[in-house]
Structure formats: structure tokens, C-alpha cells
Design an enzyme around this catalytic site. Structure first.
Site, PDB file in Angstrom:
ATOM      1  CE  LYS A 297      32.016  53.660  94.338  1.00  8.11           C
ATOM      2  NZ  LYS A 297      32.039  52.358  95.075  1.00  8.11           N
ATOM      3  CG  ASP A 333      35.346  50.747  96.639  1.00  3.62           C
ATOM      4  OD1 ASP A 333      34.762  51.151  97.794  1.00  3.62           O
ATOM      5  OD2 ASP A 333      34.751  51.413  95.373  1.00  3.62           O
TER       6      ASP A 333
END
Ligand code: ATR
Length: 498
Positions: A297, A333
Site C-alpha cells: 500500500k 479505506d
């Protein structure tokens, strides 16, 4: 996936209970407990919701085809009692004065809300039907239910057209004729969330109901299936290391199938040193894009062509969109966590939040909470990292050792550490949470993490990691396809993977 709901009615409470038992022993997925029978109700409703299948509590008014003459307030009070008694969903008429509040209350109780409307006279135009379904969705309904009377082939065509459009818009819906079973029998081909049936040997609640066994039998083979992979099929990928336990393929493939899209999702194991190669290869394809997971990420930030504001802010990418050979990095997210909180009825604006952790997951969460108007305090085992994140986001920090004492003063405690992932442990003692503290856990675990389980035992609202996974996925889906995600189909796929 279309869930088959068995409607149970009874002239007395005993009869209603018995019908629930009969339904639970049969092939239905959910039981609808019709509390509007003429025989009155006991104060304690728990028996009706103790069957080994999830139940919907319905208190149907006569104007909507039910048997209750009670006013809105009385019916609302019974639905609230049903939620306390273990109903996993409530069905509220769209015209109910407190419809929006009851939806929120259901969510706060960890249950789902159906908004429903019955047109017992005729069938409106497809656009009018769709408008009603949209209105239900805007009010927060998890399932939007609409039943009309079909008087002509043209009415039937209107229902099918509205169903197709509702599916295209990703509205989780149930559309049916009160007086004809055709749409219930075809429900899976139209991506319908629910189809209602009656119990065998028992008079049906509506003339259009067939019994659940025949409904289930009719549905076999009609369920949307993943599109056959062809030369035209677009690909979405998960890049991570490892990826073998990911639930994302099940969730996204259910979404593609639900909307009938010619696309498929696959997980690829890419070791950290190969991420650059993988992204270079991806640029050369016609893929929709990808999700990135541990450990890529942050590393991907330097490897993509463009970052949107969410990725820059979080300092991490979980979604890549491929457009004209360029990779654009996004982070869903944080927004997904906010969606999960909103779904559970947790207010974030002005709320005092404590975020545990200062890694990648915490960063996205802290920034998203800040943007939503929350007051955030960051705490972390390694204090320096908490200080850095707090400074970056313009918030306060707290030493890890002092976090437990602060729990009871918080409206929301969010776990963004990895505690709970490998062992059944909680980062803080759940007994020290305040009487009204809501909990969000970024970690998910079969059967619930210790933090979520124990918070719920204390009667607190707790949002599990699965809900965050679902909503970050729904947002990624929309980025790739430009369409609202079929959230209920994705949720059902995640639950089936559990
Ligand atoms: P992620 O991308 O999931 O956030 P990460 O960046 O490795 O993963 O962050 C892990 C977080 O969990 C960190 O905040 C870490 O604390 P440290 O910064 O002190 O390492 C936290 N964490 C991991 N194990 C922990 C433990 N046993 N107790 C408390 N915090 C822990």
C-alpha cells in the site's frame, strides 16, 4: 444472490411461533415474522426471534395490506421491542412517520432495515417505481421492497423494467406483484435481493406468493453467475503478498455477476521486489485496475502515475484505476470506514475519537475522521509514530499507557493496530469502554474480534472489520465501473466466505 424469505403469520402468538419453527425447518434463508396478527402479542417477543434462522420483524398496517390498525407510534414501539428481542431486520412502511429514525435505530442495533411500500390498487410507471425505490435507498434502507397490483401485461412489463433499472443502479431491492408470482419466481435473474414465499400447507399472506420450496426450486440455475471469461472480459486484480486468504475475489465477483458485467476479479501473489514489474505489466493491459494490500500500500505511492487526494492524504494506496495506460492511485479505506460507521448509525461529526495505532491503516482512518469533523486523538505503542501522525493530521496524541483511562470519555474508539489479527486479543480492555462508546475494528476475524465481541456484550455499537472491507470494496468497485456497488450482494458473498 436472492434470499428467500418465508412469511409467517398467526392468528395467535402460539400459532405465529409454531409457523416460525416450521419455516426454520424448511428451505428458506430468512423468516419474516408478521407481528400484526389479530391475537395480540406477549410483552416479551424473544421467542419469535429465537429460531435458528435470521428473522425480519414486520408490523404491517392495513393500508399496506396487513392486519394492524395501530398508529405509527404503536407499531414503531413494537418494532423497537422486536430489535431488542433479537430481530435481525425490521420492515418499516415508507409512509411511516418515523421511517428514517427506525432505519437508524435498526442499524445501531446491528440489524438491517427494509423500507416497504404496497400499492394495492395498480402498478405505477417504471420511472415512478424506480423513484420510490431510490427514495427508500436515500433514507438508508438496506433492502427496498415494493409490491404492486398487476392488472395487465403492461403492468407486468413496468415491474420488469423497473427491476432491471434498479439492478443497474445497484439498489438492493425486492419488487413483486401482490397478486401474481411471476416476478418472485424470476427474482434471481433480475438480481433481486429478496423474494417472499409462503409456508407449505398454510394460506399465503398475499395471493402472489408461492410456497418457499417451490420458490427455491424455481430459483435453481437462475442465480447470476460470474460472466464466462471471454476476449472482451475486463479484469480487476488484487496484488498482495500473501493473498490466498483474501475474501475480495468472492466479494467483487459477486458484484460483477449481480450487475451482469463482463468483468472478473482475481488475486495475484506479488512479492515486494516485483511490485514495480507487476504495475508496469498492468499498464500495458486493458484491465479495470487493481486493489493493493499488505505489503504494497505504501510502496506503490512512488510507482504510480497519479495520486488522488485520498491517497495523498492517507499516504497509502489500496485501489488503482487504469485509464489510458496510466495508473491512478486512490485510497478507499478511510471513506469505507466512514461508510461502515454511518451504516451502523454512529455519528462522527464532532465526536471524540481515539485511534489506536499509527501505521498505514491508522493514517487513512485519522485523516478520514478529521475530514468528517471528528475530534481525534492518536495513541500508539511507539509514541514517536503517534506524535508524527498527530502532527501531520493536526490532532492530539496520547501515550499508549494512558489510552485505557481515556476510553470511557470517547464517543468512538477505533482499533487500527494489528492486534487481534493473529491471536484472539484486544488492544485495550473492552470493560473500560464508556457506556456509550462505539467501537470500530479494522481487524476482522472469524466469529468477531475480542474487542467487537466484548463491546457488543456490554451493549455497545461495534463495527467489525468485515464492514470496513465491504465498504472500501464497494467504493473501489464504483471507481472501476462508474456504477453504484451492489452492496447487499457483496455482503452476502462475504458472509458466505466466513
Ligand atoms: P497497517 O498497515 O495494518 O496499519 P502497520 O503499518 O505495520 O500495519 O501498523 C501496525 C500498527 O499496529 C502499528 O501502529 C503498531 O504499533 P507500533 O508502531 O508500535 O509498531 C501496532 N501494533 C502491532 N502490534 C502491536 C501490539 N502488540 N500492541 C500494540 N500495538 C501494536
Amino acid at each position: 444472490m436472492t434470499l428467500v424469505v418465508a412469511t409467517t403469520l398467526g392468528d395467535t402468538p402460539d400459532e405465529l411461533y409454531e409457523r416460525g419453527r416450521q419455516a426454520a425447518a424448511g428451505p428458506c434463508d430468512w423468516i419474516e415474522v408478521r407481528l400484526d396478527g389479530p391475537g395480540g402479542l406477549p410483552w416479551d417477543l424473544r421467542a419469535f426471534f429465537s429460531h435458528p434462522k435470521p428473522s425480519i420483524a414486520t408490523m404491517r398496517h392495513v393500508d399496506d395490506g396487513g392486519r394492524s390498525h395501530a398508529d405509527d407510534e404503536t407499531r414503531a414501539a413494537i418494532l423497537r421491542r422486536a430489535l431488542k428481542a433479537g430481530a435481525r431486520a425490521i420492515d418499516v412502511e415508507l409512509v411511516h412517520a418515523d421511517a428514517a429514525a427506525l432505519v437508524q435505530e435498526a442499524h445501531a442495533a446491528g440489524a438491517r432495515a427494509i423500507l416497504s411500500h404496497h400499492d394495492l390498487v395498480g402498478t405505477p410507471s417504471p420511472d415512478a417505481l424506480l423513484e420510490t425505490l431510490r427514495e427508500m435507498r436515500v433514507l438508508g434502507a438496506d433492502w427496498c421492497k415494493l409490491a404492486t397490483r398487476v392488472e395487465s401485461p403492461s403492468d407486468a412489463a413496468s415491474l420488469v423494467e423497473a427491476a432491471r433499472k434498479a439492478r443497474e443502479e445497484g439498489i438492493p431491492y425486492a419488487l413483486m406483484a401482490v397478486n401474481d408470482p411471476f416476478l418472485r419466481l424470476l427474482a434471481p435473474t433480475l438480481g433481486m435481493a429478496l423474494a417472499y414465499g409462503s409456508l407449505e400447507g398454510v394460506p399465503a399472506a398475499a395471493p402472489g406468493q408461492v410456497d418457499v420450496s417451490r420458490l427455491k426450486a424455481a430459483h435453481v440455475g437462475l442465480a447470476p453467475r460470474a460472466a464466462r471469461t471471454r476476449g472482451t472480459t475486463r479484469l480487476a486484480l488484487l496484488l498482495g503478498h500473501p493473498v490466498s486468504h483474501s475474501k475480495s475475489p468472492a466479494m467483487h465477483n459477486a458484484a460483477f455477476a449481480e450487475l451482469g458485467l463482463d468483468a472478473t476479479y482475481a488475486a495475484l501473489d506479488v512479492p515486494p521486489e516485483k511490485l514495480g514489474d507487476a504495475l508496469r505489466g498492468l499498464r500495458a493491459t486493458n484491465a479495470l485496475g487493481a486493489n493493493l494490500t499488505v505489503p504494497h500500500k505504501v510502496a506503490a505511492m512512488a510507482l504510480v502515475d497519479e495520486l488522488d487526494a485520498s491517497a495523498r492524504e492517507a499516504g497509502a494506496i489500496n485501489t488503482l484505476v487504469l485509464r489510458d495506460g496510466r495508473l491512478v492511485g486512490h485510497n478507499t479505506d478511510g471513506a469505507g470506514a466512514l461508510d461502515a460507521l454511518a451504516e451502523a448509525g454512529v455519528r462522527v461529526a464532532s465526536a471524540q475519537c481515539l485511534v489506536l495505532g499509527a501505521g498505514g491503516a491508522a493514517r487513512g482512518l485519522v485523516h478520514a475522521l478529521r475530514r468528517a469533523g471528528a475530534k481525534v486523538i492518536v495513541t500508539n505503542r511507539t509514541l514517536e509514530k503517534a506524535k508524527m501522525l498527530a502532527q501531520d493530521a493536526g490532532t492530539l496524541w496520547l501515550p499508549w499507557e494512558e489510552a485505557e483511562a481515556a476510553l470511557r470519555h470517547c464517543d468512538l474508539v477505533a482499533n487500527a493496530t494489528t492486534v487481534g489479527l493473529l491471536a484472539d486479543e484486544s488492544p485495550v480492555d473492552p470493560a473500560k469502554l464508556g457506556a456509550r462508546t462505539a467501537v470500530l475494528d479494522a481487524v476482522y476475524r472469524h466469529g468477531g474480534t475480542k474487542l467487537v465481541r466484548e463491546a457488543r456484550q456490554h451493549g455497545l455499537v461495534a463495527v467489525p472489520g468485515e464492514a470496513m472491507l465491504l465498504h472500501q470494496g464497494a467504493r473501489a468497485f464504483t471507481l472501476w465501473t462508474g456504477k453504484p456497488a451492489p452492496v447487499e450482494a457483496m455482503r452476502a458473498a462475504l458472509e458466505a466466505e466466513a
